[in-house]
Structure formats: C-alpha cells, structure tokens
Design a protein around this motif. Structure first.
Motif, short mmCIF file in Angstrom:
data_model
loop_
_atom_site.label_atom_id
_atom_site.label_comp_id
_atom_site.label_asym_id
_atom_site.label_seq_id
_atom_site.Cartn_x
_atom_site.Cartn_y
_atom_site.Cartn_z
N CYS A 80 40.25 -30.39 8.02
CA CYS A 80 38.90 -30.93 7.77
C CYS A 80 38.98 -32.27 7.05
CB CYS A 80 38.10 -29.93 6.94
SG CYS A 80 37.71 -28.39 7.79
N ALA A 81 39.93 -32.39 6.12
CA ALA A 81 40.08 -33.65 5.38
C ALA A 81 40.51 -34.78 6.31
CB ALA A 81 41.10 -33.46 4.26
N PHE A 82 41.41 -34.50 7.24
CA PHE A 82 41.81 -35.51 8.22
C PHE A 82 40.60 -36.00 9.00
CE2 PHE A 82 46.15 -34.77 7.31
CZ PHE A 82 46.92 -35.69 8.00
N SER A 83 39.74 -35.06 9.40
CA SER A 83 38.53 -35.44 10.14
C SER A 83 37.62 -36.30 9.28
CB SER A 83 37.79 -34.18 10.60
OG SER A 83 38.56 -33.44 11.53
N ARG A 84 37.47 -35.95 8.00
CA ARG A 84 36.63 -36.73 7.09
C ARG A 84 37.15 -38.16 6.94
NH1 ARG A 84 33.11 -34.27 3.45
NH2 ARG A 84 33.59 -35.89 1.93
N ILE A 252 47.20 -15.45 27.63
CA ILE A 252 48.13 -16.56 27.48
C ILE A 252 47.41 -17.90 27.28
CG2 ILE A 252 48.35 -17.14 29.93
CD1 ILE A 252 51.36 -17.53 29.43
N LYS A 253 46.11 -17.92 27.48
CA LYS A 253 45.34 -19.16 27.33
C LYS A 253 44.89 -19.33 25.87
CE LYS A 253 43.51 -18.29 31.96
NZ LYS A 253 42.31 -17.86 32.71
N PRO A 254 45.11 -20.50 25.25
CA PRO A 254 44.72 -20.71 23.86
C PRO A 254 43.21 -20.63 23.66
CG PRO A 254 46.25 -22.40 24.59
CD PRO A 254 45.82 -21.65 25.81
N ASN A 255 42.80 -20.18 22.48
CA ASN A 255 41.39 -20.05 22.11
C ASN A 255 40.95 -21.24 21.28
OD1 ASN A 255 41.22 -17.11 23.02
ND2 ASN A 255 42.81 -16.98 21.45
N LEU A 256 39.78 -21.75 21.57
CA LEU A 256 39.22 -22.88 20.81
C LEU A 256 38.03 -22.39 19.99
CD1 LEU A 256 39.17 -25.99 20.28
CD2 LEU A 256 37.51 -26.15 22.16
N VAL A 257 38.08 -22.68 18.68
CA VAL A 257 36.95 -22.39 17.78
C VAL A 257 36.77 -23.60 16.86
CG1 VAL A 257 36.92 -19.86 17.84
CG2 VAL A 257 38.59 -21.01 16.39
N GLN A 258 36.14 -23.41 15.70
CA GLN A 258 35.84 -24.54 14.82
C GLN A 258 35.93 -24.14 13.37
OE1 GLN A 258 31.36 -25.42 14.76
NE2 GLN A 258 31.51 -23.88 16.41
N THR A 259 36.04 -25.13 12.49
CA THR A 259 35.96 -24.87 11.06
C THR A 259 34.50 -24.96 10.62
OG1 THR A 259 36.11 -27.18 10.34
CG2 THR A 259 38.19 -26.02 10.79
N LEU A 260 34.25 -24.65 9.36
CA LEU A 260 32.89 -24.81 8.82
C LEU A 260 32.39 -26.24 8.94
CD1 LEU A 260 33.23 -22.68 5.54
CD2 LEU A 260 31.89 -22.07 7.57
N GLU A 261 33.33 -27.21 9.00
CA GLU A 261 32.97 -28.62 9.10
C GLU A 261 33.13 -29.15 10.52
OE1 GLU A 261 34.79 -30.98 5.99
OE2 GLU A 261 34.65 -29.33 4.57
N HIS A 262 33.31 -28.21 11.48
CA HIS A 262 33.33 -28.52 12.91
C HIS A 262 34.58 -29.24 13.39
CE1 HIS A 262 29.27 -27.25 12.22
NE2 HIS A 262 28.96 -28.34 11.57
N THR A 263 35.66 -29.15 12.64
CA THR A 263 36.96 -29.61 13.13
C THR A 263 37.47 -28.59 14.15
OG1 THR A 263 37.48 -30.72 11.04
CG2 THR A 263 39.34 -30.17 12.47
N PRO A 264 37.98 -29.04 15.29
CA PRO A 264 38.46 -28.09 16.32
C PRO A 264 39.71 -27.33 15.87
CG PRO A 264 38.94 -30.34 16.97
CD PRO A 264 38.08 -30.43 15.75
N VAL A 265 39.77 -26.07 16.25
CA VAL A 265 40.90 -25.21 15.89
C VAL A 265 41.36 -24.43 17.12
CG1 VAL A 265 41.78 -23.47 14.30
CG2 VAL A 265 39.81 -24.87 13.63
N LEU A 266 42.65 -24.47 17.40
CA LEU A 266 43.24 -23.61 18.41
C LEU A 266 43.83 -22.40 17.70
CD1 LEU A 266 45.07 -26.25 20.65
CD2 LEU A 266 42.94 -25.03 21.17
N VAL A 267 43.37 -21.22 18.05
CA VAL A 267 43.86 -19.98 17.43
C VAL A 267 44.45 -19.12 18.53
CG1 VAL A 267 43.24 -17.98 16.03
CG2 VAL A 267 42.02 -20.13 15.70
N HIS A 268 45.78 -18.89 18.44
CA HIS A 268 46.43 -18.23 19.58
C HIS A 268 47.72 -17.54 19.18
CE1 HIS A 268 48.01 -18.42 23.97
NE2 HIS A 268 47.17 -17.41 23.83
N GLY A 269 47.82 -16.25 19.48
CA GLY A 269 49.01 -15.48 19.17
C GLY A 269 49.06 -15.14 17.69
N GLY A 270 49.93 -14.19 17.34
CA GLY A 270 49.94 -13.82 15.93
C GLY A 270 51.11 -13.00 15.45
#
Length: 556
Positions: A80-84, A252-270
């Motif tokens: 989020c800081a990088f985006s800011r 196998i396909k990555p998931n795209l979501v967001q932070t509270l400040e709308h920075t994109p996040v890929l969440v995949h595997g664990g």
C-alpha cells in the motif's frame, strides 16, 4: 481499536474489475468469482510472458512468538505504501488455511488497516482452491486403495504406502488411523495417516508448476508407495493424473483481490513453511513481476524456514532472483527470544531486548549469505519504548542494514512509507548478488548439513536409523540431486522450540525423510514436527459466528 473483521466489514471495496484495470488487466482477462474476487485467465498469463519483469521484494521475519509477528500485515502495508508513493506495485501472498484460522493464529489476511479484503471470504473457502487440492489428493488415495482391492496388479506393499490422505483442518485424531475395517468389500485393512492440506505434495506441486502441462508432468511423478520388491509406484502407474489435473484446472489460476487501500493482490497457493516450502505459487509471483514494477511477496514463519526455502527451492526452480529482503521483527519477539515470559512481553525491558536481539543478528547474517541486501523493519506496538526502538535501530545500522519503523497496522500504507522509501533506496543503491546457499549437485547429506550449520547454527546432524534407511533408498533411486525441504519448528533456529535466541553448536536430529518427486524436493523431518497439527484448548473457532444477515464476526 476495532477488530480486524470489523475494519474489513466496514471497508469500501472497489469492484475487482476496477482493481484489475488499475494495472492494465481487462475484464475479458478475468474469471469473476462474484464482485470482489477473480482469477486471472490462462490466456492472460500466457499473454504476459514476454513482458519485462519488475523488482522482486521478499518479506520474511525473525523467529516468531506463538501469536505471530505481523509479517503478512507488513507485506500488505508495504504494498500500500508503494502505491501511495506513486509506484506500480502488486502484492503476492499465500492463501490462508482453515486449520490455523480456527486454531491459534486466526486468519491470514494481514491485520488492522493493512488487510487484504474481502477478509472473511479470503479466510473461509475463498475460490475453492484448497478444496480442489484436497479432493485431488484424496482421489489419488482412493485410487491406491481401490487398486489393492481390485487385485493389486502393481504388487504394492501395503506396509509401504507413503502417500497420505489430507484435510484442511487441525485434527490430531486423524494423524494415525486404521482404514478398511468391516466387510471384505470395504477394502484392505491397513494403517493410514492424514496430513493437513497445506503440507501435501499436491499443494507443493501446484505452487511450483509453470502451467497445466507442467502440473500434469509433476503429478505423474508422485511416488505413492513401493512394491514388495522396493520399486516406486507413481500416480502415473495408477492412471490418476488426468482426473487429478481436471480437479485442479481452475485452482492453478492465480486469484486477484485488493487491500483496504485498493492495491492489487495476487493470493495463490498456501504451503506451510514449517512442514512444507512456505511460498505462494510460482505462477502468481512471475505474473506479478510481469504486470507491475514491484512485486512484494512473503515466505512463511521465520527466515530460517520460509526465506531459506524461497531462496533455496523456489527461486532456483523458477529462475527468480530477489532484489531485496525485508526482515520483520518486533520488540516483543526479541524480548521473547531473550527469555522474557510471554505475559510480560509488553513491559519495557532493555536487558531482555539486548539478550534476545541475537536472534535478529543471526537472521541478518543468514540472509546476507545469499547476497541479497536486507532492510530491517520493526512492526510497531504502542508498548514499545523509545529506548527499545533506538537500540534496535542502532543495532541494524551497525550491520549495514537499512532500518525503518512500520506502523501499518494502525495507519495502513501511510504507516509504511518510511519502510517503502528505505526499500526503494536499497533497490537503487545496493544491487543484489543472489545465490543459493548450496549447489543442488551436492549430496542430500551435504545439503542438509549446509542448512543445519550455515542457517540454523548446528554443529552436526544426527540421523535416526529410520532416516538413514530412507536416505539410502532415495540415493539409490537417483534423488540425490534434489533440494531439501526442512520440516522444523518455527519457534527456534534449532529443532527444539525451547531453544530461543541464537542457539549454536547443537545437534540437529533428523528422524525421517521422504521424496516429493513431483514437487522436486526431499522432505526432511526434524525434531517433533507434526504434519497434522492439533487445536489448542481454546481454539479461535470458539469466537467465530455469523448473524442473520450473513455477516461474520470473531474471525480475528
């Protein structure tokens, strides 16, 4: 302060199509899972293959207290800081496991005002990836037992079936079980075992595969058992690969979501880092690097586990080269490593801090062996005294590490700007000369010894008779050139969770090992590490509820 779930529930989320658009992804490139979640299509991932790659930043940590020290929170806040600061950044994280979500730690989507949302959906089911992995794993188990029931043409030794069933839950009662009881048609009676889904080879394979073809090739190599003559039996031998891959075609396909400040996040595997390799998928990380100037990812638990495996397993296999490492510490964890009691960690104690900071020192030294510049950050708690913070700051500067305080839990991206600036300075002025800690052509014993002595601080490695027998078998089968995935406690640099700080000159005890031939590494079990955790006396599940409107509470 409001709880994490309260903050997440009150957040204004952007449609995921808008988040995607902000980094140049069109709606046709997405496979939508409702309004706020999406998967990246295979076509889009292939389309990015020729893009110039951005900078790769790894976030890791010192050895944690049982409650964790905010590594994911720091990762999210840094993105989020990088985006800011006007930078085109993307975050790449692992998916949360239901086991710890209902156990001790609660959810794994960050915390406070540095969270990934929708937080409740991310922690509970998400897009179904873990269910698909569990199903693929257990399909293979069913095919093993069915093959034996139908005549055992492959001559499988039922005492040497090594592939285990799985469940994404902490359930100690399933560690050691007996199956096939009842009538003759109910199967062959034998001892069996469950592991948690995040510890399975199928999870590791999904996270290390480049595409569906690579996935199928890796699945085919899974060794499930040995014959009475000692020959390996694979998933390919059981004709299981096609059906398993079909179950995993969307996972196998990555998931795209967001932070509270709308920075994109890929969440995949664990995969867990204490019993598996602890990193999100290669596909997500590589895609993140191709669609943003900065990809910020994390590796589980302390740097002796997740970071070591990221740097010695994931990076060499995927051709990745990290440009900087952020090492997260907390005053309370440093005092914990200085043997201060858990219930007194909030009390100022400079002596305990001085005693425990050897843990931070060891992790700095370890990471520098890989040739990657290190930035240290303190995840700030209001109980931290100025004297304690100043001591850690000076300690890091003396070791040529940039240092920054992180207040992302309370302030989100704004609280991570100081850290982001230090990371950017490091990227611009301290070039990475990354190299793994060992040569993969070395023997299994040499690789284990390198990790044990150079990372953990051990003086020697001791093998049980069972481990020696398995080591010989793996060498005879030609697996000597695979990297090692060390299964070890996260609470200590050693294999003994009670040895805090920076223990050295101890014996590392290897009690067993086995090959994950599809994933491409040898799993080495040390100490009393469990591949199926149990729940605590008062699990987090006690506090979780849902109201008549479907709103979840108590998730953390």
């Amino acid at each position: 302060m409001k709880s994490d779930i309260e903050i997440a529930n009150e957040a204004e989320l952007f449609p995921i199509t808008k988040i995607a658009s902000s980094i140049g992804i069109e709606e046709d490139d997405l496979e939508l899972y409702g309004k706020y979640k999406a998967k990246l299509s295979n076509e889009y991932i292939k389309k990015t293959s020729g893009n110039k790659e951005g900078k790769l930043i790894l976030v890791t940590a010192i050895n944690p207290t049982p409650a964790g020290e905010g590594k994911t929170t720091t990762t999210v806040g840094l993105g989020c800081a990088f985006s800011r600061l006007g930078k085109k950044a993307i975050i790449a994280l692992r998916e949360p496991s239901l086991g710890p979500c209902f156990g001790v730690k609660g959810g794994a989507a960050g915390g406070g005002y540095a969270q990934v949302v929708p937080m409740d959906e991310l922690n509970l089911h998400f897009t179904g990836d873990f269910h698909a992995i569990t199903s693929a794993n257990n399909l293979l188990c069913a095919l093993i037992d069915n093959h034996i029931q139908q005549g055992n043409e492959l001559n499988i030794d039922t005492r040497q079936i090594i592939f285990k069933r799985c469940l994404d839950m902490n359930d100690r009662a399933l560690r050691n079980i007996v199956i096939g009881l009842g009538n003759k048609t109910d199967g062959f009676v034998r001892e069996d075992h469950f592991v948690i889904t995040v510890a399975t080879e199928v999870m590791a394979i999904l996270c290390l595969s480049d595409d569906i073809d690579d996935l199928k090739d890796r699945l085919s190599k899974i060794i499930v058992a040995y014959t009475v003559d000692g020959k390996p039996v694979t998933a390919k031998d059981l004709n299981a690969v096609g059906a398993m891959a079909a179950l995993l075609k969307d996972a196998i396909k990555p998931n795209l979501v967001q932070t509270l400040e709308h920075t994109p996040v890929l969440v995949h595997g664990g995969p867990f880092a204490n019993i598996a390799h602890g990193c999100n998928s290669v596909i997500a990380t590589k895609t993140g690097l191709r669609i943003a100037d900065y990809c910020i990812t994390e590796a589980g638990f302390g740097a002796d586990l997740g970071a070591e495996k990221f740097l010695d397993i994931k990076c060499p296999k995927a051709g990745l080269k990290p440009d900087a490492i952020v090492l997260v510490a907390t005053i309370r964890a440093l005092k914990y490593n200085g043997n201060k009691p858990k219930d007194e960690l909030s009390d100022p104690d400079i002596d305990a801090l001085k005693a425990g900071i050897v843990n931070l020192e060891r992790h700095i030294e370890n990471l520098k062996q890989y040739g990657v510049p290190v930035v240290v950050t303190l995840n700030h708690f209001y109980t931290d005294s100025d004297e304690e913070i100043d001591f850690v700051s000076e300690f890091c500067k003396e070791r040529d590490c940039e240092f920054a305080l992180s207040d992302v839990f309370l302030k989100g991206g704004e609280g991570g700007e100081e850290l982001a600036k230090k990371v950017l300075y490091t990227l611009e002025n301290k070039p990475s000369a990354y190299k793994p800690i060992y040569d993969q052509r070395q023997s299994i014993e040499e690789k284990i010894n390198k990790v044990a002595t150079k990372i953990y601080g051990a003086s020697s490695v001791v093998y049980s008779s069972k481990a020696q027998k398995e080591l010989k078998r793996l060498k005879d089968l030609g697996f000597d050139d695979l990297p090692v995935c060390m299964a070890k406690t996260q609470y200590s640099l050693s294999d003994d969770p009670s040895k805090l700080g920076a223990p050295k000159d101890f014996e590392l005890n290897v009690r067993d090992m086995y090959v994950s031939a599809g994933a491409g590494f040898v799993v080495v079990l040390t100490g009393d590490i469990m591949t199926m955790p149990g729940l605590p006396k008062k699990p987090a599940a006690f506090n979780i509820d849902v109201d008549s409107d479907g709103k979840i509470s108590g998730l953390f």
